[in-house]
Design a protein around this motif. Sequence first.
Motif, mmCIF file in Angstrom:
data_model
loop_
_atom_site.group_PDB
_atom_site.id
_atom_site.type_symbol
_atom_site.label_atom_id
_atom_site.label_comp_id
_atom_site.label_asym_id
_atom_site.label_seq_id
_atom_site.Cartn_x
_atom_site.Cartn_y
_atom_site.Cartn_z
ATOM 1 N N SER A 1 0.786 -1.319 0.011
ATOM 2 C CA SER A 1 0.067 0.025 0.000
ATOM 3 C C SER A 1 0.784 1.240 -0.009
ATOM 4 O O SER A 1 0.624 2.045 -0.725
ATOM 5 N N GLU B 1 1.183 3.991 -3.080
ATOM 6 C CA GLU B 1 0.883 5.754 -2.604
ATOM 7 C C GLU B 1 2.182 6.439 -3.349
ATOM 8 O O GLU B 1 1.915 7.482 -3.870
ATOM 9 N N THR C 1 -6.366 10.074 -9.294
ATOM 10 C CA THR C 1 -7.091 8.696 -9.396
ATOM 11 C C THR C 1 -8.809 8.948 -9.255
ATOM 12 O O THR C 1 -9.381 7.946 -9.447
ATOM 13 N N ARG D 1 -10.166 7.521 -12.423
ATOM 14 C CA ARG D 1 -10.247 6.389 -12.954
ATOM 15 C C ARG D 1 -11.711 6.053 -13.282
ATOM 16 O O ARG D 1 -12.575 6.109 -12.646
ATOM 17 N N LEU E 1 -14.279 7.297 -10.564
ATOM 18 C CA LEU E 1 -14.269 7.307 -9.215
ATOM 19 C C LEU E 1 -14.906 8.359 -8.646
ATOM 20 O O LEU E 1 -15.407 8.162 -7.500
ATOM 21 N N CYS F 1 -14.165 1.308 -3.515
ATOM 22 C CA CYS F 1 -13.166 2.130 -2.818
ATOM 23 C C CYS F 1 -13.184 1.699 -1.410
ATOM 24 O O CYS F 1 -13.684 2.267 -0.448
ATOM 25 N N THR G 1 -7.446 6.311 -2.552
ATOM 26 C CA THR G 1 -7.165 4.939 -2.587
ATOM 27 C C THR G 1 -6.128 4.383 -1.510
ATOM 28 O O THR G 1 -5.714 3.249 -1.566
#
Length: 463
Positions: free
Chosen positions: A132, A136, A146, A149, A208, A224, A299
């Motif tokens: 993760s 990032e 993001t 997306r 998103l 999400c 995210t």
Amino acid sequence: MKRETLSEILAVGETTNIEFKRCGQQPEKDTFETVCSFANTFGGSIFLGVEDDGVVSGLKPSALLPIKRNVVNVVNNPKLFDSPVAFEFEQIDFDDKVVLRLWIPPSPNMHRFKGEIYERLEDSDVIVRSASRLAEICIRKQGLYTEQRVYKYVDLADLKLDMLDGVRERAARKQPDHEWARLGNEQLLRSAGLLGKDFSTGDEGLNLAAVLLLGKDEVIRSVCPPYKTDAVWRIDPDSRYDDRIVVRCNLIEAYDLLADFCRKHMPDRFFLDGAESISLRDVIVREVIANCLIHREFTSPYPARMLIDSVALQTENASKAMFAGPITPTGFSPLPKNPIISSFFSAIGLAEELGSGTRNLFKYSPRYSGSDPELVEGTVFTARVPIYRPSRRGADASGAAPSPGIASEIAKLVSERGSLTVAEAVEAGYPRRTVQRAMSKLVEEGAVVPMGNTRSRRYVPAR
């Protein structure tokens, strides 16, 4: 760099982008760990010839050239660095000693030193091990939004389209001739940038941003999973919480829930701004919540938190930051984290143009509490706004029964006003728990009578 500037840096000490290294004849291994972490994070300066506590020990003049050669050779050695890091040297004369500054700008590439990826957290160089955290860093370096997306299998049925009528009303209140008032649902979504085409993949559909702004709860959880905001009100610093909500709904509904939570637990204060009387609490709540919701990296698995206690309103959330450090009204350049979501919030009056939130917080926080806010940018953005504390009469957070004098004062307020709610008594300067206990005592004594349900209950004098 001037001597005075270096003196100021030495006084502050090591930070996210400042590192001190003693350095003898050549740099130690940890110097290159810092080079790697600076390049992977926000850049920074390594001062060779300075002790950890900021005392200048200096470098031997004869060692300057060998040190520079060593740095160049190590950073460009493919067996050690993957890939090479850009840097610059600067020699600084400090009294009768020499300090060598090694400046490393933030890099668009991912760098490894001896096979490890380092990033800078506070004043430490940390090896990145979790997927993760690596994701990032990649997102930040790629400069991707993001929120753009596209999810081609999300369709209009996955959104709360009934909310669009309220969206149109809010947009029209801010701008009477707003085009959204004339557009159908699909046209509005396209106009807001929520429905379109990803030209890098060719996918078309809702993105998103659309899911986060208008999505149904189950759709947001699926698309999400990390998204949530945990809001806590705490009177006693030793207790877990006195009230709490965990918000996982879409951003528009989340804004309303979090704003109500703040209004419930923060005292208000009014201020005459020109000819208009404004609620300082509401202005601050609006800016803090809007920032926490729209300027975050959705995210990231790092949870967003909001804490209200007796001292301050505080928030923290993951951020796709371009720099690290404190934010001031004059010392920052506002950068959009989620421009589609930001524009949507602005269109419906829940935010203003980029950077206005910071300016408003620094303008109104001193009028509300007497103190400036604290805003710190980084991989985690933190905001802290001191809370106004009116003169509390009989303040009591211990749970003890209110004194007869407090109960009499509240009974007098009920009599003078004809009716009183708990919230109105809190605005008058009494702690909520004290008011609740006093009202219970007055009801038992037959001095006041409750009217209405729990949410809107008013207390009136007994006849």
